[in-house]
Write an enzyme that holds these catalytic residues in place. Structure first.
Site, PDB file in Angstrom:
ATOM      1  N   HIS A  95      -3.221   7.126   2.135  1.00 25.68           N
ATOM      2  CA  HIS A  95      -3.382   5.843   1.650  1.00 25.68           C
ATOM      3  C   HIS A  95      -5.034   5.430   2.205  1.00 25.68           C
ATOM      4  CE1 HIS A  95      -3.829   1.662   0.797  1.00 25.68           C
ATOM      5  NE2 HIS A  95      -3.985   1.340   1.989  1.00 25.68           N
TER       6      HIS A  95
ATOM      7  N   ASN B 299     -10.314  -0.280   0.001  1.00 25.05           N
ATOM      8  CA  ASN B 299      -8.704  -0.152   0.127  1.00 25.05           C
ATOM      9  C   ASN B 299      -8.363  -0.693  -1.196  1.00 25.05           C
ATOM     10  OD1 ASN B 299      -6.067  -0.449   0.191  1.00 25.05           O
ATOM     11  ND2 ASN B 299      -6.217  -1.331   2.608  1.00 25.05           N
TER      12      ASN B 299
ATOM     13  N   CYS C  15       0.952  -1.247  -0.062  1.00 27.71           N
ATOM     14  CA  CYS C  15      -0.021  -0.189   0.011  1.00 27.71           C
ATOM     15  C   CYS C  15       0.883   1.202   0.096  1.00 27.71           C
ATOM     16  CB  CYS C  15      -0.829  -0.021   1.230  1.00 27.71           C
ATOM     17  SG  CYS C  15      -2.160  -1.476   1.092  1.00 27.71           S
TER      18      CYS C  15
END
Ligand code: ACO
Length: 325
Positions: free
Chosen positions: A252, A282, A119
């Site tokens: 993020h 996500n 990520c």
């Protein structure tokens, strides 16, 4: 030439959108119990997009790249560096970046490679591209985050399968006398490699180990909140700026509670936090460029604004990039 600056952005989400209600119904059919209320309360996620089974990261990356090129009034031939951040490549090798180069019809021999920092991949990739531009290795870079995380989810594990989505975001970065990327701060700590991982691999023609995502959610949460603040502060210090200089925080997009906590720690108003996790889930390395592109297209982010991009993910990896847009 002192800086690299973002010329344009683009993004792409696969058309299949699942609301929490859609996912809850699909999971119920498999005997997995969850609810819209649990997902929204714990994560802020309301919907995500899943790519069709045959669609790969390079295809999502291609669509996002085309949009970024078009927004910048550029052609594929104008690109002389391609970096793709992904943890869900089309195949073991070659890289998604070289597959994307071929899809875009770029035959100028420019370097193309993937960055794997889960990520945090996009902030890593942006920093590498910035460095290669500053050392005159490249003039105009295509930097993409692209993921099909739905491929590595265990749809029997309700603690993880409700969190992720698929998508891609892209930016074009070019050499410039005006800012620009002002500072970056990147880190990793491999001691935490097991708290978020996909432990399987390919060996002897078989999958060895478990090829689905495993996560210790509370451990990830605790680490993420601390390191996101420290990376943002380090990038600000390097650039001679303070919290007050940030116009938009684009973290993020993993979990609204992590994002809000970071915003508070940086003493910023929630109005300055860019949120797309509610609609995208996500999307790992794609989440920051997706959020950036949505913020640009919605008119929130304007030329000259100071942006703090920051990522955190498996490895454990984390980092921040301060950019004057
Ligand atoms: N639906 C219903 N109940 C659930 C679900 C679900 N989908 N998932 C877990 N639960 C239950 C658990 O079984 C547990 O029940 P129990 O108390 O009866 O045992 C209860 O909810 C609490 O579980 P926890 O894991 O402790 O829940 P927590 O409040 O920690 O929230 C979450 C879990 C959202 C994953 C949280 O830990 C978190 O946000 N962690 C950060 C991790 C993250 O965002 N990761 C994304 C990838 S990493 C990255 O991008 C940086």
């Amino acid at each position: 030439m002192k800086y690299s600056r973002i010329v344009s952005t683009g993004s792409y989400l696969p058309p299949r959108r699942l609301t929490n209600a859609d996912l809850v119904a699909e999971l119920a059919a498999k005997g997995v119990e969850t609810s819209d209320e649990w997902i929204v309360d714990r994560t802020g996620i309301r919907a995500r997009h899943f790519a069709a089974p045959e669609v790969t990261s390079s295809e999502l990356a291609y669509e996002a790249a085309l949009q970024a090129l078009s927004s910048g009034g550029l052609q594929p031939v104008d690109i002389d560096l391609i970096i793709v951040a992904t943890s869900t490549p089309d195949m073991v090798f070659p890289s998604v970046a070289t597959i994307l180069q071929n899809k875009l019809g770029i035959t100028n021999g420019c370097p193309a490679f993937d960055v794997q920092a889960v990520c945090s991949g996009f902030v890593y990739a942006l920093t590498v591209a910035d460095s290669l531009i500053k050392t005159s290795t490249a003039k105009r870079a295509l930097v993409v985050g692209a993921e099909v995380f739905s491929r590595i989810l265990d749809f029997k594990d309700r603690t993880t399968c409700v969190l992720f989505g698929d998508g891609a975001g892209a930016v074009i970065l070019e050499a410039s006398d005006t800012p620009g990327i002002l500072a970056s701060d990147l880190h990793a700590d491999g001691r935490h490699k097991d708290i978020l991982c996909v432990p399987g691999t390919v060996s002897g023609g078989l999958v060895l180990g478990d090829p689905t995502l495993k996560m210790d959610g509370p451990a990830v949460f605790k680490l993420a909140v601390g390191v996101l603040e420290s990376a943002a502060r380090a990038a600000l210090t390097k650039a001679g700026k303070t919290d007050a200089d940030i116009d938009w925080l684009i973290p993020h997009q993993a979990n609204i509670r992590i994002m809000q906590s970071t915003t508070k720690k940086l003493k910023m108003s929630m109005e300055k936090l860019i949120v797309t996790v509610d609609q995208h889930g996500n999307t790992s390395a794609a989440s920051i460029p997706l959020a950036l592109d949505f913020a640009v297209r919605s008119g929130k982010v304007k030329r000259g604004d100071m942006l703090m991009l920051e990522g955190v993910g498996g490895g454990f990896t984390w980092g921040a990039v301060l950019v004057q847009y």
